[in-house]
Enzyme design. Structure first.
Site, short mmCIF file in Angstrom:
data_model
loop_
_atom_site.label_atom_id
_atom_site.label_comp_id
_atom_site.label_asym_id
_atom_site.label_seq_id
_atom_site.Cartn_x
_atom_site.Cartn_y
_atom_site.Cartn_z
N GLU A 28 -10.01 3.90 6.03
CA GLU A 28 -9.21 4.39 7.16
C GLU A 28 -10.05 5.14 8.20
O GLU A 28 -9.88 4.93 9.40
CB GLU A 28 -8.04 5.26 6.66
CG GLU A 28 -7.01 4.49 5.82
CD GLU A 28 -6.41 3.28 6.53
OE1 GLU A 28 -6.60 3.15 7.76
OE2 GLU A 28 -5.77 2.44 5.85
N GLY B 97 2.80 2.69 10.80
CA GLY B 97 2.60 1.90 12.00
C GLY B 97 2.49 0.41 11.72
O GLY B 97 3.15 -0.41 12.35
N ALA B 98 1.65 0.07 10.76
CA ALA B 98 1.41 -1.34 10.45
C ALA B 98 0.57 -1.44 9.19
O ALA B 98 0.05 -0.44 8.71
CB ALA B 98 0.68 -2.03 11.60
N MET B 99 0.44 -2.68 8.69
CA MET B 99 -0.25 -2.87 7.42
C MET B 99 -1.12 -4.11 7.46
O MET B 99 -0.68 -5.19 7.87
CB MET B 99 0.79 -2.97 6.30
CG MET B 99 0.20 -3.17 4.93
SD MET B 99 -0.83 -1.76 4.44
CE MET B 99 -2.03 -2.58 3.42
N GLU B 100 -2.34 -3.96 6.96
CA GLU B 100 -3.39 -4.97 7.12
C GLU B 100 -3.42 -6.04 6.04
O GLU B 100 -4.48 -6.64 5.80
CB GLU B 100 -4.75 -4.25 7.13
CG GLU B 100 -5.20 -3.63 5.79
CD GLU B 100 -4.86 -2.17 5.61
OE1 GLU B 100 -3.91 -1.68 6.26
OE2 GLU B 100 -5.53 -1.50 4.79
N ASN B 101 -2.32 -6.36 5.38
CA ASN B 101 -2.29 -7.41 4.35
C ASN B 101 -3.12 -8.61 4.78
O ASN B 101 -3.05 -9.05 5.92
CB ASN B 101 -0.85 -7.88 4.12
CG ASN B 101 0.12 -6.74 4.07
OD1 ASN B 101 -0.01 -5.86 3.24
ND2 ASN B 101 1.06 -6.72 5.00
N GLU C 122 0.85 -1.18 0.00
CA GLU C 122 0.00 0.00 0.00
C GLU C 122 0.89 1.24 0.00
O GLU C 122 1.88 1.26 0.74
CB GLU C 122 -0.90 0.03 1.24
CG GLU C 122 -1.93 1.15 1.14
CD GLU C 122 -2.92 1.17 2.31
OE1 GLU C 122 -2.76 0.38 3.26
OE2 GLU C 122 -3.85 1.97 2.25
N HIS D 160 -6.74 -2.09 15.01
CA HIS D 160 -6.95 -1.37 13.74
C HIS D 160 -6.68 -2.28 12.55
O HIS D 160 -7.52 -2.41 11.65
CB HIS D 160 -6.04 -0.14 13.71
CG HIS D 160 -6.13 0.68 12.47
ND1 HIS D 160 -6.91 1.81 12.38
CD2 HIS D 160 -5.57 0.53 11.25
CE1 HIS D 160 -6.80 2.32 11.17
NE2 HIS D 160 -5.98 1.56 10.45
N GLU D 161 -5.52 -2.91 12.55
CA GLU D 161 -5.18 -3.76 11.40
C GLU D 161 -6.11 -4.96 11.32
O GLU D 161 -6.53 -5.37 10.23
CB GLU D 161 -3.71 -4.21 11.46
CG GLU D 161 -2.69 -3.08 11.60
CD GLU D 161 -2.87 -1.93 10.64
OE1 GLU D 161 -3.34 -2.16 9.50
OE2 GLU D 161 -2.53 -0.78 11.00
N1 TRP Z 1 -3.16 0.81 5.70
C1 TRP Z 1 -2.17 1.11 6.70
C2 TRP Z 1 -2.97 1.43 7.95
O1 TRP Z 1 -3.33 0.58 8.66
C3 TRP Z 1 -1.33 2.30 6.34
C4 TRP Z 1 0.02 2.02 5.81
C5 TRP Z 1 0.93 1.13 6.26
C6 TRP Z 1 0.66 2.71 4.76
N2 TRP Z 1 2.08 1.25 5.56
C7 TRP Z 1 1.93 2.20 4.63
C8 TRP Z 1 0.25 3.72 3.91
C9 TRP Z 1 2.82 2.69 3.69
C10 TRP Z 1 1.14 4.21 2.97
C11 TRP Z 1 2.40 3.70 2.85
O2 TRP Z 1 -3.38 2.48 8.22
ZN ZN Z 2 -5.57 1.67 8.48
#
Ligand code: TRP
Ligand code: ZN
Length: 887
Positions: free
Chosen positions: A329, A270-274, A130, A306-307
């Site tokens: 978001e 912070g983190a990513m919801e893959n 993302e 959140h994730e």
């Molecule tokens: N979707 C992620 C969230 O939970 C946001 C995010 C994580 C993101 N890494 C990123 C957005 C890198 C842009 C680039 O909010």
């Molecule tokens: Zn998010």
């Protein structure tokens, strides 16, 4: 600025109104990753289907920074007569309606410093796709409305990368020649490519289980670098709590047998919801009481939730295009706020969330990068992961909740999930679901929609008048919305005003509007939809004090004609805890700004006795609710006070706050010492809301004693630094010592660095407390710290801790001689080459430069222009800097 510079090859803006569905769908993606030390070969087989709804067009795949090795259609290899290759596209013409295209590319994760696409962190491979990172992995339709099923085969050296992970289920694994091995992952759920993830590395995991409401057993694993296994417990508990909460609060169950989290030290956000493979910044996973603060523990709970919540709000139902980012978001932030409120103290959480909204989102709304919750144009989408899209977006969700009530809101989300599961949709679709699920609610939805479309923070002004002869109280409210860049004219907003009338005895009066047959409770939601509206309440026995925007029911700036006495009364009596806190903040802001004005006019600053006395009353009641008291004891921030001034008086604000804090520390010395002792937590260390609240009240008291230069305060700080078992207390004490000129300062800082040199996240705190110090040598100290062995400009957490913290340190960053601006320009230029996302986040600190005096403006302009003239400026930084210069 020199226009020619910006015009040469200026990046183009992408517009919402240009949205068009893709000419092809990709139903299936088969990926093979051959991971090597000096290159990675990616083979991608795309199963394509022409989109019959749009005019036939060639297939333009996105792809950047990679080498194309081969393209084949079916079994037939294509030559460069069959395709067109540019720096960021691969165009295929003459494709059949259905077909399979196989593309082989070479990429270099080992050289990827931008931390976007496939990259390495501490020697492990990981991804961040993302928003548009997948196009750095392989040629693809890198847009969220293209949803495909993924099968992924990963091959790597077995000793160096024993753990191989991707989305979905593990469907096979085995050994290969030459010490290599493979794993096959299949994700049954169609998803946009921004949710793709891959991890390969030397990792260990902790495991737990969750049984869903319908009886599915889900294996939960958190993967970390060896040595960190003992710091995952809180994240795991938070995950289990969020899974349970989402079933109860939203009726949403998890949909696979496995849920993995991987924590990496190098991560931009912070983190990513893959899908089923969340990737986290270690900051939001790793915690042990001796390494993490209460704020860290709460942050982990919120971000893990959140994730996880994104699995429904983002993954199962995703965004049609990136202009709809707040669809996922804003909604997911609102959900994590509700969750954290349920797990902890709801009023405390609300006060913290609003404080943050005002601090960062109101500031954004007031500057050159102001944009609506649903933006209409962008140059670089990464620049739009903003407080407006996230936090103001969450406020929009909260307003649906306020307008529809909990049940109406739930009907709306149920319909949204029913209608759109498996789809890529828009904020308009969300609004339609809310509206259609609540046909009996009279809400002007077209007007409500303006919360998505109009940028800026609405201002609400008002006054009330009581008529003793007719026992009526008339409340008059006026709204206005100032122009923002690109939006000169604004229309009135639909503003929910949750309110009550507080009678002279401190209790809420029954609320009957003129024309109504009977009172409707003691708290209600008025709808302010006109530029000016009056509400007349009848049967009001005595002159009330109105309590407006209870719980902060709309993201607006209120100015109401309260006297100081009214505010003191609300502080003591309002049944709404948010507004009790708010009244104290309004009173404090009024007083502080008065002092700033006196100082500017050459008069002495005086702290009124009445304010000190009111503060004493709060101190008397700390034990009733220490967490709430800690917030009530905190003065409005320098940043927030600055927003209330036409020209921000950096030094005046700092001096006024210092003087008030010192006066409180001197006058209330005994009460502060008593608070300190009363809030000491005995017994085993815990991170319960009660224990956290006591620690924050205790540390707030300590800070006031230190502000007064109190000898016993200093002794307490030293003892606390030396003896405390939890990081919250250690770092609170060390921050106070670091901000002082106590002789023990250097030794304390050195001892801490020596003890924690191998714990990156703990060292971030050490960098941070030095960067936020108001000591005059702070900038020099920070410059020296850039060369500290524990610092690296390549790690985002380090940059945020040192450089980011400095930009939030108003007197230092906004020093009149421009030294802070010059320092930031140097860092932005350095980061631009390495990591454009981080560079641009740092560059945003310049945005409000026009709100300072002429001398500072001139210095900021020099710094901004220097960045603007940097060769090879990334789109990320270009967009922020050019907007800032345009003003
Ligand atoms: N979707 C992620 C969230 O939970 C946001 C995010 C994580 C993101 N890494 C990123 C957005 C890198 C842009 C680039 O909010
Ligand atoms: Zn998010």
């Amino acid at each position: 600025m020199d226009k020619a510079v910006l015009d040469t090859g200026s990046p183009k803006a992408i517009l919402l109104r240009d949205y068009a569905a893709p000419p092809f769908w990709i139903d299936k993606v088969d990926l093979t990753f051959d991971l090597r030390e000096d290159e990675t070969i990616v083979t991608s087989r795309l199963t394509l289907r022409r989109n019959a709804d749009v005019a036939a067009a060639p297939l333009v795949l996105d792809g950047q920074e990679m080498e194309l090795i081969s393209v084949a259609l079916g079994g037939r290899g294509l030559t460069d007569r069959d395709y067109i290759l540019t720096a960021d596209t691969l165009t295929l013409t003459g494709l059949p309606d259905d077909g399979q295209v196989t593309i082989v590319t070479r990429i270099h994760p080992e050289k990827n410093t931008a931390l976007e696409g496939l990259y390495k962190s501490s020697g492990n491979f990981c991804t961040q796709c993302e928003a548009e990172g997948f196009r750095k992995i392989t040629y693809f339709l890198d847009r969220p409305d293209v949803m495909a099923r993924y099968s992924v085969r990963i091959e790597a050296d077995k000793a160096a990368y024993p753990v191989l992970l991707s989305n979905g289920n593990l469907t096979g694994e085995g050994d290969l020649e030459g010490g290599r091995h493979w794993a096959q992952w299949d994700d049954p759920w169609p998803k946009p490519c921004y949710l793709f993830a891959l991890v390969a590395g030397k990792l260990v995991s902790i495991e737990d289980h969750f049984t869903t409401a319908s009886g599915r057993d889900v294996t939960l694993r958190i993967y970390v670098e060896p040595g960190n296994e003992d710091k995952c417990g809180h994240a795991m508990t938070s995950l289990i709590n969020s899974m349970k909460w989402d079933e109860e609060a939203y009726g949403r169950e998890y949909d696979l047998d496995i849920f993995n989290i991987v924590a990496v030290g190098d991560f931009n956000m912070g983190a990513m919801e893959n899908k089923s493979l969340n990737i986290f910044n270690t900051k939001y996973i790793l915690a042990r009481p001796d390494t993490a603060t209460d704020t860290d523990f709460l942050g982990i709970e919120t971000v893990v939730a959140h994730e996880y919540f994104h699995n429904w709000t983002g993954n199962r139902v995703t965004c049609r295009d990136w202009f709809q980012l707040s669809l996922k978001e804003g909604l997911t932030v609102f959900r994590d706020q509700q969750f954290s409120a349920d797990m902890n103290s709801a009023p405390v959480k609300r006060i913290q969330d609003v404080t943050r909204l005002r601090q960062v989102q109101f500031a954004e709304d007031a500057g050159p990068t102001a944009h609506p919750v649903r933006p209409e144009s962008y140059i670089e989408i990464n620049n739009f992961y903003t407080p407006t899209v996230y936090e103001k977006g969450a406020e929009v969700l909260r307003m649906y909740h306020t307008l529809l009530g909990p049940q109406g809101y739930r009907r709306g989300t149920d319909l949204y999930f029913d209608r759109h599961d498996g789809q890529a949709v828009t904020t308009d679709d969300f609004l339609a679901a809310m509206r259609d699920a609540n046909p009996d609610k009279v809400v002007d939805w077209e007007q409500f929609r303006r919360w998505y479309a109009q940028a800026g923070t609405p201002k609400v002004e008002g006054e009330g008048s009581y008529d003793a002869s007719s026992h009526t109280y008339t409340l008059t409210l006026r709204q206005s919305l100032a122009p923002t860049p690109g939006q000169p004219e604004k229309l009135p907003m639909l503003i929910p005003v949750a309110m009550g009338l507080v009678g002279p005895d401190g209790t809420d009066l029954p609320l009957r509007l003129s024309g109504e047959a009977a009172a409707q409770g003691t708290e209600r939601v008025l709808i302010l939809s006109q530029p000016e509206q009056s509400f007349t309440f009848v049967d009001v026995g005595a002159s009330p004090v109105p309590s407006l925007f209870r719980g902060f029911s709309a993201p607006v700036k209120l100015s109401f004609d309260y006297s100081d006495a009214h505010l003191a009364f609300l502080m003591g009596h309002d049944s709404d805890p948010f507004n009790r806190w708010e009244a104290g903040q309004t009173l404090a802001a009024r007083l502080l700004l008065g002092m700033v004005a006196d100082r500017a006019a050459g008069r002495d600053m005086v702290v009124p006795d009445s304010y000190i006395a009111a503060f004493g009353h709060v101190l008397d009641r700390v034990s009733e609710d220490p967490a709430f008291a800690a917030l009530a004891l905190t003065l409005p921030s320098e940043n927030y006070l600055g927003q209330l001034m036409d020209i921000i008086d950096v030094d005046g604000i700092h001096a006024a706050r210092d003087q008030v804090r010192a006066a409180i520390g001197q006058t209330h010395r005994d009460k502060l010492l008593a608070t300190y002792s009363a809030c000491l937590t005995n017994g085993p260390f815990s991170v319960t809301p009660d224990a956290i609240g006591r620690r924050s009240a205790k540390n707030a008291a300590l800070a006031y004693l230190m502000a007064a230069g109190d000898a016993q305060g200093k002794a307490l700080a030293l003892a606390q630094y030396r003896d405390a078992s939890g990081m919250t207390d250690v770092i609170a004490a060390l921050a106070l010592i670091a901000d002082s000129d106590m002789p023990e300062r250097e030794a304390a800082l050195a001892a801490f660095a020596d003890k924690w040199k191998d714990e990156a996240l703990v060292m971030d705190k050490w960098f941070m407390i030095q960067a936020i110090s108001s000591r005059p040598d702070t900038l020099d100290n920070v410059k020296a710290l850039l060369a500290h062995p524990g610092f690296t400009i390549r790690n985002p957490n380090k940059v945020y801790a040192l450089v980011g913290s400095l930009t939030g340190n108003a007197p230092i960053f906004h020093a009149a001689d421009g030294s802070g601006y010059e320092f930031l320009a140097d860092r932005v230029i350095e980061l631009n080459k390495l990591n454009p996302q981080v560079a641009s986040r740092m560059a945003k600190a310049f945005a409000r430069w026009r709100q300072y005096d002429a001398q500072r403006q001139a210095a900021a302009k020099v710094a901004l222009e220097r960045v603007a003239h940097t060769p090879d400026l990334s789109r990320d930084v270009y967009e922020i800097i050019s907007r800032s210069l345009e003003g």
